[in-house]
Design a protein around this motif. Sequence first.
Motif, mmCIF file in Angstrom:
data_model
loop_
_atom_site.group_PDB
_atom_site.id
_atom_site.type_symbol
_atom_site.label_atom_id
_atom_site.label_comp_id
_atom_site.label_asym_id
_atom_site.label_seq_id
_atom_site.Cartn_x
_atom_site.Cartn_y
_atom_site.Cartn_z
ATOM 1 N N ASP A 299 0.851 -1.264 0.100
ATOM 2 C CA ASP A 299 -0.055 -0.043 -0.044
ATOM 3 C C ASP A 299 0.893 1.280 0.028
ATOM 4 O OD1 ASP A 299 -2.258 -1.282 -0.016
ATOM 5 O OD2 ASP A 299 -2.676 -1.281 2.177
ATOM 6 N N ARG A 300 2.054 1.283 0.754
ATOM 7 C CA ARG A 300 2.803 2.255 0.617
ATOM 8 C C ARG A 300 3.391 2.766 -0.597
ATOM 9 N NH1 ARG A 300 4.765 -0.189 5.496
ATOM 10 N NH2 ARG A 300 6.694 -0.251 4.596
ATOM 11 N N TYR A 301 3.950 1.583 -1.303
ATOM 12 C CA TYR A 301 4.394 1.562 -2.771
ATOM 13 C C TYR A 301 3.439 2.237 -3.631
ATOM 14 C CZ TYR A 301 6.467 0.421 -7.113
ATOM 15 O OH TYR A 301 6.711 0.421 -8.450
ATOM 16 N N GLN A 302 2.010 1.604 -3.473
ATOM 17 C CA GLN A 302 0.881 2.249 -4.401
ATOM 18 C C GLN A 302 1.019 3.766 -4.099
ATOM 19 O OE1 GLN A 302 -0.273 0.725 -7.001
ATOM 20 N NE2 GLN A 302 0.895 -1.174 -6.410
ATOM 21 N N HIS A 303 0.872 4.193 -2.996
ATOM 22 C CA HIS A 303 0.662 5.632 -2.526
ATOM 23 C C HIS A 303 2.036 6.390 -3.116
ATOM 24 C CE1 HIS A 303 0.931 9.364 -0.521
ATOM 25 N NE2 HIS A 303 -0.514 9.365 -0.424
ATOM 26 N N VAL B 137 16.916 1.465 -4.741
ATOM 27 C CA VAL B 137 17.523 1.753 -3.089
ATOM 28 C C VAL B 137 17.061 3.061 -2.346
ATOM 29 C CG1 VAL B 137 19.608 2.319 -1.873
ATOM 30 C CG2 VAL B 137 19.611 0.668 -3.494
ATOM 31 N N GLN B 138 16.694 4.144 -3.239
ATOM 32 C CA GLN B 138 16.252 5.372 -3.036
ATOM 33 C C GLN B 138 14.518 5.194 -2.590
ATOM 34 O OE1 GLN B 138 17.712 7.835 -2.195
ATOM 35 N NE2 GLN B 138 19.658 7.426 -3.120
ATOM 36 N N ILE B 139 13.931 4.512 -3.472
ATOM 37 C CA ILE B 139 12.479 4.179 -3.210
ATOM 38 C C ILE B 139 12.428 3.383 -1.859
ATOM 39 C CG2 ILE B 139 10.382 3.312 -4.059
ATOM 40 C CD1 ILE B 139 11.539 3.958 -6.940
ATOM 41 N N ALA B 140 13.067 2.357 -1.885
ATOM 42 C CA ALA B 140 13.102 1.483 -0.678
ATOM 43 C C ALA B 140 13.283 2.069 0.698
ATOM 44 C CB ALA B 140 14.102 0.225 -0.873
ATOM 45 N N SER B 141 14.253 3.004 0.494
ATOM 46 C CA SER B 141 14.520 3.747 1.895
ATOM 47 C C SER B 141 13.511 4.599 2.137
ATOM 48 C CB SER B 141 15.788 4.771 1.501
ATOM 49 O OG SER B 141 15.905 5.587 2.715
ATOM 50 N N TYR B 142 12.824 5.112 1.253
ATOM 51 C CA TYR B 142 11.698 5.948 1.351
ATOM 52 C C TYR B 142 10.385 5.269 1.897
ATOM 53 C CZ TYR B 142 7.650 9.186 0.571
ATOM 54 O OH TYR B 142 6.447 9.834 0.563
ATOM 55 N N LEU B 143 10.278 3.996 1.772
ATOM 56 C CA LEU B 143 9.271 3.396 1.882
ATOM 57 C C LEU B 143 9.496 2.288 3.508
ATOM 58 C CD1 LEU B 143 8.278 1.597 -1.622
ATOM 59 C CD2 LEU B 143 6.953 3.375 -0.206
ATOM 60 N N GLY B 144 10.612 2.343 3.751
ATOM 61 C CA GLY B 144 11.201 1.769 5.076
ATOM 62 C C GLY B 144 11.032 0.226 4.720
ATOM 63 N N ILE B 145 11.695 -0.117 3.579
ATOM 64 C CA ILE B 145 11.819 -1.697 3.292
ATOM 65 C C ILE B 145 13.191 -1.943 2.553
ATOM 66 C CG2 ILE B 145 9.352 -2.034 3.125
ATOM 67 C CD1 ILE B 145 9.672 -1.855 -0.029
ATOM 68 N N THR B 146 13.490 -3.198 2.492
ATOM 69 C CA THR B 146 14.868 -3.486 1.656
ATOM 70 C C THR B 146 14.738 -3.195 0.188
ATOM 71 O OG1 THR B 146 14.469 -5.804 1.514
ATOM 72 C CG2 THR B 146 15.535 -4.950 3.513
ATOM 73 N N PRO B 147 15.691 -3.080 -0.644
ATOM 74 C CA PRO B 147 15.681 -2.900 -1.959
ATOM 75 C C PRO B 147 15.123 -4.408 -2.510
ATOM 76 C CG PRO B 147 17.659 -1.795 -1.398
ATOM 77 C CD PRO B 147 17.139 -2.461 0.006
ATOM 78 N N GLU B 148 15.253 -5.189 -1.952
ATOM 79 C CA GLU B 148 15.232 -6.782 -2.450
ATOM 80 C C GLU B 148 13.574 -6.895 -2.363
ATOM 81 O OE1 GLU B 148 19.368 -6.505 -1.348
ATOM 82 O OE2 GLU B 148 17.407 -6.084 0.101
ATOM 83 N N PHE B 149 12.974 -6.759 -1.270
ATOM 84 C CA PHE B 149 11.295 -6.683 -1.045
ATOM 85 C C PHE B 149 10.856 -5.678 -1.998
ATOM 86 C CE2 PHE B 149 7.624 -5.938 1.591
ATOM 87 C CZ PHE B 149 7.261 -7.245 1.356
ATOM 88 N N LEU B 150 11.345 -4.514 -2.327
ATOM 89 C CA LEU B 150 10.651 -3.779 -3.163
ATOM 90 C C LEU B 150 10.944 -4.325 -4.639
ATOM 91 C CD1 LEU B 150 9.690 -0.862 -4.117
ATOM 92 C CD2 LEU B 150 11.895 0.061 -4.410
ATOM 93 N N SER B 151 11.806 -5.006 -5.050
ATOM 94 C CA SER B 151 11.783 -5.690 -6.251
ATOM 95 C C SER B 151 10.702 -6.655 -6.379
ATOM 96 C CB SER B 151 13.262 -6.482 -6.511
ATOM 97 O OG SER B 151 14.313 -5.494 -6.697
ATOM 98 N N VAL B 152 10.635 -7.350 -5.119
ATOM 99 C CA VAL B 152 9.376 -8.283 -5.075
ATOM 100 C C VAL B 152 7.943 -7.584 -5.344
ATOM 101 C CG1 VAL B 152 8.119 -10.004 -3.657
ATOM 102 C CG2 VAL B 152 10.457 -9.892 -3.441
ATOM 103 N N ILE B 153 7.888 -6.593 -4.781
ATOM 104 C CA ILE B 153 6.517 -5.713 -4.959
ATOM 105 C C ILE B 153 6.469 -5.379 -6.260
ATOM 106 C CG2 ILE B 153 5.518 -3.667 -4.226
ATOM 107 C CD1 ILE B 153 6.482 -4.124 -1.485
ATOM 108 N N ARG B 154 7.489 -4.890 -6.778
ATOM 109 C CA ARG B 154 7.468 -4.311 -8.398
ATOM 110 C C ARG B 154 7.271 -5.505 -9.369
ATOM 111 N NH1 ARG B 154 12.157 0.446 -9.264
ATOM 112 N NH2 ARG B 154 10.237 1.940 -9.175
#
Length: 193
Positions: free
Chosen positions: A151-155, A170-187
């Motif tokens: 939900d934070r990523y969608q926002h 890395v920049q987006i993950a830091s903003y969302l408070g998650i790891t870059p690896e988890f952001l890749s999974v979400i994307r």
Amino acid sequence: MQIEKLKEHFDNYFPLDSAEQEALNKLFSEKNIKRRHFVLEQGEVCKHFTFVVSGCLRMYAVDTHGKEHNLQFIPENDWATDLSSFYSEQPSQLFIQALEPSRVLQIRHDNVLYLYTKYHKFDHNFRVIFEQKYIESQNRTLQNISSSAEDRYQHFLRQYSNLSNRLSNVQIASYLGITPEFLSVIRRANAYK
């Protein structure tokens, strides 16, 4: 000078008359910021309001373990400042850094106060801008304590739609408070929706 962009920005709130526009010409200075260079570093007093004409800045803090936490991205037609440091004239706890080569317009603290007293429309304009920033900050706090990473990523995509392809994971993950690896999974999961 890129002051026309700033005039257009103020037209979204309370449009400026010719005397107010002339004050902008006199009191704002233009500056080019190279990628990875700083507008503000931790420990400095924030002495300017900074309007981004082109490029993108980020505001971030560094924790006691040296980890960076992105608080805000500041793309074109947006404002960057550490309000706490700017008004208290105390050292900042934040960094403001260019993520891309950026062109900005800056106004000093004393000149902002001059505009507020001499041209009341600036007081109104900045009040609306700060209220919007406060609402964004409040919404972000609520999301961080009550929303899933998805939900934070969608926002993030809705708020910064023009930045999602300009920022690193890395920049987006830091903003969302998650790891870059988890952001890749979400994307990846979003790519299949």
